[in-house]
Design a protein around this motif. Sequence first.
Motif, PDB file in Angstrom:
ATOM      1  N   GLN A   1     -12.634   1.537 -19.976  1.00 34.46           N
ATOM      2  CA  GLN A   1     -11.494   1.786 -20.846  1.00 34.46           C
ATOM      3  C   GLN A   1     -10.418   2.535 -20.066  1.00 34.46           C
ATOM      4  OE1 GLN A   1     -11.185   0.639 -23.953  1.00 34.46           O
ATOM      5  NE2 GLN A   1     -13.118  -0.394 -23.596  1.00 34.46           N
ATOM      6  N   PRO A   2      -9.170   2.209 -20.301  1.00 37.36           N
ATOM      7  CA  PRO A   2      -8.109   2.944 -19.612  1.00 37.36           C
ATOM      8  C   PRO A   2      -8.146   4.411 -20.028  1.00 37.36           C
ATOM      9  CG  PRO A   2      -7.193   1.506 -21.294  1.00 37.36           C
ATOM     10  CD  PRO A   2      -8.668   1.216 -21.210  1.00 37.36           C
ATOM     11  N   ALA A   3      -7.733   5.262 -19.132  1.00 35.96           N
ATOM     12  CA  ALA A   3      -7.718   6.690 -19.418  1.00 35.96           C
ATOM     13  C   ALA A   3      -6.784   6.961 -20.596  1.00 35.96           C
ATOM     14  CB  ALA A   3      -7.245   7.461 -18.191  1.00 35.96           C
ATOM     15  N   ALA A   4      -7.215   7.860 -21.419  1.00 33.00           N
ATOM     16  CA  ALA A   4      -6.394   8.218 -22.574  1.00 33.00           C
ATOM     17  C   ALA A   4      -5.136   8.930 -22.084  1.00 33.00           C
ATOM     18  CB  ALA A   4      -7.184   9.118 -23.509  1.00 33.00           C
ATOM     19  N   VAL A   5      -4.048   8.549 -22.644  1.00 36.76           N
ATOM     20  CA  VAL A   5      -2.779   9.162 -22.276  1.00 36.76           C
ATOM     21  C   VAL A   5      -2.396  10.105 -23.397  1.00 36.76           C
ATOM     22  CG1 VAL A   5      -0.349   8.720 -21.788  1.00 36.76           C
ATOM     23  CG2 VAL A   5      -2.091   7.112 -21.011  1.00 36.76           C
ATOM     24  N   GLU A   6      -2.152  11.338 -23.005  1.00 36.84           N
ATOM     25  CA  GLU A   6      -1.772  12.319 -24.010  1.00 36.84           C
ATOM     26  C   GLU A   6      -0.374  12.034 -24.522  1.00 36.84           C
ATOM     27  OE1 GLU A   6      -2.272  16.400 -22.915  1.00 36.84           O
ATOM     28  OE2 GLU A   6      -4.042  15.933 -21.710  1.00 36.84           O
ATOM     29  N   GLY A   7      -0.162  12.360 -25.747  1.00 34.16           N
ATOM     30  CA  GLY A   7       1.162  12.203 -26.326  1.00 34.16           C
ATOM     31  C   GLY A   7       2.107  13.239 -25.741  1.00 34.16           C
ATOM     32  N   PRO A   8       3.360  13.088 -26.005  1.00 35.58           N
ATOM     33  CA  PRO A   8       4.322  14.050 -25.466  1.00 35.58           C
ATOM     34  C   PRO A   8       4.101  15.427 -26.090  1.00 35.58           C
ATOM     35  CG  PRO A   8       5.391  12.560 -27.006  1.00 35.58           C
ATOM     36  CD  PRO A   8       3.989  12.063 -26.812  1.00 35.58           C
ATOM     37  N   GLY A   9       4.246  16.440 -25.254  1.00 32.82           N
ATOM     38  CA  GLY A   9       4.101  17.812 -25.727  1.00 32.82           C
ATOM     39  C   GLY A   9       5.377  18.281 -26.396  1.00 32.82           C
ATOM     40  N   PRO A  10       5.336  19.461 -26.948  1.00 34.01           N
ATOM     41  CA  PRO A  10       6.517  19.990 -27.640  1.00 34.01           C
ATOM     42  C   PRO A  10       7.736  20.106 -26.728  1.00 34.01           C
ATOM     43  CG  PRO A  10       4.587  21.386 -28.033  1.00 34.01           C
ATOM     44  CD  PRO A  10       4.189  20.349 -27.047  1.00 34.01           C
ATOM     45  N   ASP A  11       7.500  20.447 -25.450  1.00 36.04           N
ATOM     46  CA  ASP A  11       8.628  20.569 -24.523  1.00 36.04           C
ATOM     47  C   ASP A  11       9.330  19.228 -24.326  1.00 36.04           C
ATOM     48  OD1 ASP A  11       7.991  23.211 -24.249  1.00 36.04           O
ATOM     49  OD2 ASP A  11       6.956  22.963 -22.320  1.00 36.04           O
ATOM     50  N   HIS A  12       8.535  18.172 -24.228  1.00 32.66           N
ATOM     51  CA  HIS A  12       9.122  16.841 -24.058  1.00 32.66           C
ATOM     52  C   HIS A  12       9.907  16.422 -25.302  1.00 32.66           C
ATOM     53  CE1 HIS A  12       6.064  16.530 -20.836  1.00 32.66           C
ATOM     54  NE2 HIS A  12       7.018  15.839 -20.245  1.00 32.66           N
ATOM     55  N   LEU A  13       9.354  16.732 -26.449  1.00 29.61           N
ATOM     56  CA  LEU A  13      10.047  16.374 -27.693  1.00 29.61           C
ATOM     57  C   LEU A  13      11.381  17.099 -27.797  1.00 29.61           C
ATOM     58  CD1 LEU A  13       7.054  16.306 -30.189  1.00 29.61           C
ATOM     59  CD2 LEU A  13       8.218  14.368 -29.121  1.00 29.61           C
ATOM     60  N   VAL A  14      11.400  18.353 -27.407  1.00 30.31           N
ATOM     61  CA  VAL A  14      12.645  19.125 -27.433  1.00 30.31           C
ATOM     62  C   VAL A  14      13.654  18.507 -26.469  1.00 30.31           C
ATOM     63  CG1 VAL A  14      13.664  21.375 -26.838  1.00 30.31           C
ATOM     64  CG2 VAL A  14      11.573  21.266 -28.206  1.00 30.31           C
ATOM     65  N   LEU A  15      13.175  18.137 -25.271  1.00 33.24           N
ATOM     66  CA  LEU A  15      14.067  17.540 -24.270  1.00 33.24           C
ATOM     67  C   LEU A  15      14.632  16.211 -24.768  1.00 33.24           C
ATOM     68  CD1 LEU A  15      15.317  17.458 -21.450  1.00 33.24           C
ATOM     69  CD2 LEU A  15      13.206  16.349 -20.661  1.00 33.24           C
ATOM     70  N   VAL A  16      13.786  15.372 -25.310  1.00 34.39           N
ATOM     71  CA  VAL A  16      14.246  14.065 -25.805  1.00 34.39           C
ATOM     72  C   VAL A  16      15.262  14.258 -26.923  1.00 34.39           C
ATOM     73  CG1 VAL A  16      13.522  11.980 -27.036  1.00 34.39           C
ATOM     74  CG2 VAL A  16      12.194  12.804 -25.085  1.00 34.39           C
ATOM     75  N   GLU A  17      14.969  15.167 -27.809  1.00 31.03           N
ATOM     76  CA  GLU A  17      15.893  15.418 -28.922  1.00 31.03           C
ATOM     77  C   GLU A  17      17.231  15.931 -28.409  1.00 31.03           C
ATOM     78  OE1 GLU A  17      17.170  15.042 -32.595  1.00 31.03           O
ATOM     79  OE2 GLU A  17      15.141  14.505 -32.010  1.00 31.03           O
ATOM     80  N   ALA A  18      17.207  16.807 -27.427  1.00 34.60           N
ATOM     81  CA  ALA A  18      18.450  17.349 -26.869  1.00 34.60           C
ATOM     82  C   ALA A  18      19.229  16.274 -26.120  1.00 34.60           C
ATOM     83  CB  ALA A  18      18.141  18.519 -25.945  1.00 34.60           C
ATOM     84  N   MET A  19      18.530  15.406 -25.434  1.00 34.84           N
ATOM     85  CA  MET A  19      19.212  14.368 -24.649  1.00 34.84           C
ATOM     86  C   MET A  19      19.802  13.266 -25.527  1.00 34.84           C
ATOM     87  SD  MET A  19      16.950  14.061 -21.180  1.00 34.84           S
ATOM     88  CE  MET A  19      17.982  12.802 -20.452  1.00 34.84           C
ATOM     89  N   ARG A  20      19.306  13.113 -26.747  1.00 35.57           N
ATOM     90  CA  ARG A  20      19.823  12.071 -27.647  1.00 35.57           C
ATOM     91  C   ARG A  20      21.314  12.185 -27.883  1.00 35.57           C
ATOM     92  NH1 ARG A  20      15.060  11.991 -31.663  1.00 35.57           N
ATOM     93  NH2 ARG A  20      13.881  10.331 -30.698  1.00 35.57           N
ATOM     94  N   ASP A  21      21.809  13.413 -27.893  1.00 32.25           N
ATOM     95  CA  ASP A  21      23.218  13.635 -28.201  1.00 32.25           C
ATOM     96  C   ASP A  21      24.121  13.448 -26.991  1.00 32.25           C
ATOM     97  OD1 ASP A  21      22.543  14.201 -30.828  1.00 32.25           O
ATOM     98  OD2 ASP A  21      22.258  16.333 -30.414  1.00 32.25           O
TER      99      ASP A  21
END
Length: 174
Positions: free
Chosen positions: A87-107
Amino acid sequence: MTVEEFEEFYAHAVARLTGQLYVMLGDLHEAQDVVQEAFVKGWNRRRQLDRDGQAEAWIRTVAWRLAVSRWRRRRRTSEAWRRGTVQPAAVEGPGPDHLVLVEAMRDLPQQQRRTLALHYLCDLSVDQVAAETGLSAGTVKTHLSRGRAALAGRIEDPHDPRTARPSSEEAPDA
């Protein structure tokens, strides 16, 4: 063997050869497929088949070899699937820091987002970003500078006392 002679040979031998291969293989559809494929191969060799005088034997042998090749290919594929059940290695979901970065970059404007992502996330140099985006190196630097400035006001660093919000325990008394 002329075209007409080959067509006549085909008309007289196809059913017989299919029956023979069916008995050998135990699968009518497989026998039909390999006999047809053998006749296609024989078409390009029809002059040689005529000289040998063993056209039917040649078609039967080629059909048998095609069937064996198919069995081997299926077996290798089957074994590969069995071996490849890792089975492929489980990939962790994005952490809170990544979510903050993505949200900030959206604008940010699209080109700034792309430039920042290529430079900081994909680890490309300014020249590599310029080559990939078709922008000049100076324009890439401008996008990086403006993008960093825009993000600085949107992202809080919990380790930087200048941008960290006080927690509820540290809240000043009112």
